[in-house]
Design an enzyme around this catalytic site. Structure first.
Site, PDB file in Angstrom:
ATOM      1  N   HIS A 222       0.799  -1.236   0.000  1.00  0.00           N
ATOM      2  CA  HIS A 222       0.000   0.000   0.000  1.00  0.00           C
ATOM      3  C   HIS A 222       0.828   1.282   0.000  1.00  0.00           C
ATOM      4  O   HIS A 222       0.286   2.363  -0.164  1.00  0.00           O
ATOM      5  CB  HIS A 222      -0.940   0.031   1.212  1.00  0.00           C
ATOM      6  CG  HIS A 222      -0.259   0.381   2.500  1.00  0.00           C
ATOM      7  ND1 HIS A 222       0.411  -0.529   3.263  1.00  0.00           N
ATOM      8  CD2 HIS A 222      -0.136   1.568   3.147  1.00  0.00           C
ATOM      9  CE1 HIS A 222       0.917   0.070   4.340  1.00  0.00           C
ATOM     10  NE2 HIS A 222       0.602   1.349   4.287  1.00  0.00           N
TER      11      HIS A 222
HETATM   12  C1  UD1 Z   1      -2.057   6.075   5.065  1.00  0.00           C
HETATM   13  C2  UD1 Z   1      -0.809   6.611   5.779  1.00  0.00           C
HETATM   14  C3  UD1 Z   1       0.233   5.506   5.866  1.00  0.00           C
HETATM   15  C4  UD1 Z   1      -0.345   4.248   6.481  1.00  0.00           C
HETATM   16  C5  UD1 Z   1      -1.621   3.836   5.757  1.00  0.00           C
HETATM   17  C6  UD1 Z   1      -2.260   2.680   6.484  1.00  0.00           C
HETATM   18  C7  UD1 Z   1      -0.271   8.986   5.454  1.00  0.00           C
HETATM   19  C8  UD1 Z   1       0.591   9.953   4.738  1.00  0.00           C
HETATM   20  N1  UD1 Z   1      -0.224   7.703   5.025  1.00  0.00           N
HETATM   21  O1  UD1 Z   1      -1.694   5.741   3.744  1.00  0.00           O
HETATM   22  O2  UD1 Z   1       1.299   5.958   6.680  1.00  0.00           O
HETATM   23  O3  UD1 Z   1       0.613   3.218   6.384  1.00  0.00           O
HETATM   24  O4  UD1 Z   1      -2.542   4.926   5.746  1.00  0.00           O
HETATM   25  O5  UD1 Z   1      -3.127   1.974   5.683  1.00  0.00           O
HETATM   26  O6  UD1 Z   1      -0.958   9.364   6.363  1.00  0.00           O
HETATM   27  N2  UD1 Z   1      -8.449   5.463  -0.181  1.00  0.00           N
HETATM   28  C9  UD1 Z   1      -9.618   4.784  -0.392  1.00  0.00           C
HETATM   29  N3  UD1 Z   1     -10.441   4.583   0.684  1.00  0.00           N
HETATM   30  C10 UD1 Z   1     -10.166   5.043   1.935  1.00  0.00           C
HETATM   31  C11 UD1 Z   1      -8.972   5.755   2.121  1.00  0.00           C
HETATM   32  C12 UD1 Z   1      -8.131   5.953   1.057  1.00  0.00           C
HETATM   33  O7  UD1 Z   1      -9.922   4.343  -1.492  1.00  0.00           O
HETATM   34  O8  UD1 Z   1     -10.961   4.793   2.867  1.00  0.00           O
HETATM   35  C13 UD1 Z   1      -7.557   5.691  -1.339  1.00  0.00           C
HETATM   36  C14 UD1 Z   1      -7.751   7.068  -1.969  1.00  0.00           C
HETATM   37  O9  UD1 Z   1      -7.605   6.925  -3.344  1.00  0.00           O
HETATM   38  C15 UD1 Z   1      -6.592   7.851  -1.406  1.00  0.00           C
HETATM   39  C16 UD1 Z   1      -5.509   6.795  -1.257  1.00  0.00           C
HETATM   40  O10 UD1 Z   1      -6.204   5.595  -0.897  1.00  0.00           O
HETATM   41  O11 UD1 Z   1      -6.192   8.903  -2.225  1.00  0.00           O
HETATM   42  C17 UD1 Z   1      -4.466   7.107  -0.201  1.00  0.00           C
HETATM   43  O12 UD1 Z   1      -5.089   7.329   1.055  1.00  0.00           O
HETATM   44  P1  UD1 Z   1      -4.326   8.122   2.215  1.00  0.00           P
HETATM   45  O13 UD1 Z   1      -5.125   8.102   3.454  1.00  0.00           O
HETATM   46  O14 UD1 Z   1      -3.890   9.446   1.703  1.00  0.00           O
HETATM   47  O15 UD1 Z   1      -3.003   7.293   2.409  1.00  0.00           O
HETATM   48  P2  UD1 Z   1      -2.775   5.727   2.599  1.00  0.00           P
HETATM   49  O16 UD1 Z   1      -2.060   5.223   1.393  1.00  0.00           O
HETATM   50  O17 UD1 Z   1      -4.018   5.050   3.018  1.00  0.00           O
HETATM   51  N1  UDP Z   2      -4.546  -5.164   8.252  1.00  0.00           N
HETATM   52  C1  UDP Z   2      -5.844  -5.658   8.240  1.00  0.00           C
HETATM   53  N2  UDP Z   2      -6.379  -6.014   7.037  1.00  0.00           N
HETATM   54  C2  UDP Z   2      -5.697  -5.918   5.869  1.00  0.00           C
HETATM   55  C3  UDP Z   2      -4.373  -5.419   5.903  1.00  0.00           C
HETATM   56  C4  UDP Z   2      -3.839  -5.033   7.111  1.00  0.00           C
HETATM   57  O1  UDP Z   2      -6.488  -5.776   9.282  1.00  0.00           O
HETATM   58  O2  UDP Z   2      -6.260  -6.264   4.816  1.00  0.00           O
HETATM   59  C5  UDP Z   2      -3.961  -4.772   9.543  1.00  0.00           C
HETATM   60  C6  UDP Z   2      -2.668  -5.474   9.884  1.00  0.00           C
HETATM   61  O3  UDP Z   2      -2.923  -6.715  10.498  1.00  0.00           O
HETATM   62  C7  UDP Z   2      -1.983  -4.470  10.791  1.00  0.00           C
HETATM   63  C8  UDP Z   2      -2.425  -3.139  10.231  1.00  0.00           C
HETATM   64  O4  UDP Z   2      -3.591  -3.401   9.459  1.00  0.00           O
HETATM   65  O5  UDP Z   2      -2.444  -4.601  12.120  1.00  0.00           O
HETATM   66  C9  UDP Z   2      -1.352  -2.548   9.378  1.00  0.00           C
HETATM   67  O6  UDP Z   2      -1.856  -1.452   8.699  1.00  0.00           O
HETATM   68  P1  UDP Z   2      -1.299  -0.953   7.300  1.00  0.00           P
HETATM   69  O7  UDP Z   2      -0.535  -2.027   6.642  1.00  0.00           O
HETATM   70  O8  UDP Z   2      -2.436  -0.361   6.571  1.00  0.00           O
HETATM   71  O9  UDP Z   2      -0.370   0.270   7.726  1.00  0.00           O
HETATM   72  P2  UDP Z   2       1.090   0.444   8.351  1.00  0.00           P
HETATM   73  O10 UDP Z   2       1.231  -0.454   9.507  1.00  0.00           O
HETATM   74  O11 UDP Z   2       2.077   0.176   7.259  1.00  0.00           O
HETATM   75  O12 UDP Z   2       1.119   1.890   8.709  1.00  0.00           O
END
Ligand code: UD1
Ligand code: UDP
Length: 389
Positions: A222
């Site tokens: 992601h």
């Molecule tokens: C965010 C965090 C990252 C974390 C991750 C956990 C920041 C900068 N990044 O990344 O550190 O590891 O969450 O999962 O804060 N989107 C959807 N549905 C949602 C949310 C997002 O489709 O409910 C899509 C949108 O296209 C959006 C993209 O995901 O533009 C990125 O979402 P965003 O919250 O900006 O960052 P993450 O990649 O989720």
């Molecule tokens: N996770 C989950 N379902 C998924 C993928 C991840 O419940 O499909 C959980 C995972 O077990 C962990 C957390 O989400 O506890 C990690 O989040 P993510 O990978 O989104 O973000 P990061 O830890 O890199 O910030």
């Protein structure tokens, strides 16, 4: 005794999961002294990235949902700061609890520190030493505006000392006289707590996915470096697809919507190939209990996630990390995490190594005793002048 008012700020999937460890510890041990409330910034809004965790983990439901949604960094963070500011002015909590390193963390840190609400940062001190990563900037600001900093690992604690934080500081603690702690990791509390429940509640999962225990590989992707650089994403996925076929082993890929969107928009034929492959299960994000069961019963984990990489260790599984560096450096030193970046040679070597030759590993207890949330809450109470130890 009057209760202390603790305000949690969350917004992204892993923060909701982390906050559940604190919420559970409050419910079980501190409900007579702590009154918690929760702001959800709305950074994650899809059911499978947000609501599913509130339902499954029985976490305190959001008292305030700012509904910010997705946007470019500055705009998204600004909207969060503004919303959090309003809640702070209205609620006047005794302290504000931040988790991890997302834009929601940064927004909470900016809003609360400028209004002089004491900040407590869970997962303080982690560093990738790569400031092109948005999370690294979020971490640095959040740590340097906090009063209590809870570092999960030795490496994180040392990073804070290198940046000038002093373990010998004595009370009263303030933003200018902060206190750093080595605490262990609240995500370990969760994995210990939910592992058995996951087995019971998700018993049909393997059958549904047509996989066998200990005979599949779990993959999550992601991070922006992998989703927004299409050539990296293509290299990673074509390499993994070939390895799955060569080894006749299924890959379970619960992908973040960001990754699915990137595939559909830019690599449509690869997306179709993955969807049609007998070895690939390309599925929407799964719930925490499902993820826990998948991690616990996989033979290998491949990820760019911070949380998933640590959970690989909790469940004693080797792990390939699709990045150049990691904040959880003890895992690399331990040999159970290999950094393969998006390099097909490194991915292939680590994959074959972990699957066929390097199979006996030690998994030392790097992440505490499973009671980190309790420890953190006791220290917060001590800070608030409610010493119940
Ligand atoms: C965010 C965090 C990252 C974390 C991750 C956990 C920041 C900068 N990044 O990344 O550190 O590891 O969450 O999962 O804060 N989107 C959807 N549905 C949602 C949310 C997002 O489709 O409910 C899509 C949108 O296209 C959006 C993209 O995901 O533009 C990125 O979402 P965003 O919250 O900006 O960052 P993450 O990649 O989720
Ligand atoms: N996770 C989950 N379902 C998924 C993928 C991840 O419940 O499909 C959980 C995972 O077990 C962990 C957390 O989400 O506890 C990690 O989040 P993510 O990978 O989104 O973000 P990061 O830890 O890199 O910030």
């Amino acid at each position: 005794m009057s209760k202390i008012k603790l305000l949690n700020i969350v917004g992204a999937r892993p923060q909701i999961i982390k906050a559940s460890a604190i919420s559970r510890a409050i419910r079980l041990h501190f409900s007579d002294v702590i009154d918690e409330s929760l702001v959800h910034t709305g950074q994650h809004y899809d059911k499978e990235l947000s609501d599913v965790f509130f339902d499954e983990l029985e976490i305190h439901k959001p008292d305030f949902n700012l509904g910010v949604g997705s946007a470019i960094h500055g705009r998204q963070t600004a909207m969060m700061i503004s919303g959090i500011e309003e809640v702070l002015l209205d609620q006047k909590p005794d302290c504000v609890l931040l988790y991890g390193d997302t834009n929601s963390t940064l927004a909470g840190a900016v809003a609360a520190s400028k209004l002089h609400f004491p900040l407590m940062h869970i997962e303080a001190g982690l560093r990738s030493f790569n400031k092109t990563m948005p999370e690294e900037l979020n971490r640095i600001f959040s740590d340097h505006s906090s009063t209590l900093l809870f570092a999960p690992t030795n490496a994180a604690f040392k990073n804070l000392m290198t940046e000038g934080f002093r373990p010998e500081n004595s009370p009263p603690y303030t933003i200018d006289n902060p206190k750093i702690y080595l605490t262990g990791d609240i995500m370990y509390d969760n994995s210990l707590f939910f592992a058995e429940l996951a087995e019971k509640k998700k018993a049909g999962l393997h059958e549904k996915l047509q996989i066998e225990r200990e005979r599949f590989i779990l993959v999550t992707i992601h991070r922006d470096i992998n989703t927004d650089d299409f050539s990296r994403l293509e290299t990673i996925l074509t390499t993994l697809k070939s390895l799955a076929e060569e080894n006749s082993i299924p890959l379970v890929m619960p992908f973040h919507p960001r990754t699915i969107n990137a595939l559909k928009a830019n690599l449509k034929s690869l997306y179709d190939e993955l969807k049609n492959s007998v070895f690939i299960r390309l599925i929407p994000p799964v719930s925490y209990l499902e993820m826990t069961l998948l991690e616990k019963t996989s033979s290998l984990i491949i990820t760019d996630s911070g949380g998933v990489q640590k959970e690989s260790h909790f469940f004693r599984k080797p792990c390939i990390v699709l990045r150049k560096e990691t904040e959880w450096i003890e895992l690399v030193i331990n040999g159970t995490v290999k950094l393969a970046d998006a390099n097909p040679v490194l991915i292939r070597k680590s994959f074959n190594g972990f699957l066929h030759s390097d199979t006996e590993f030690e998994y030392p207890g790097f992440y505490g005793d499973g009671k980190t949330a309790e420890f953190i809450l006791k220290e917060i109470l001590f800070f608030m002048g409610k010493d119940i130890m």
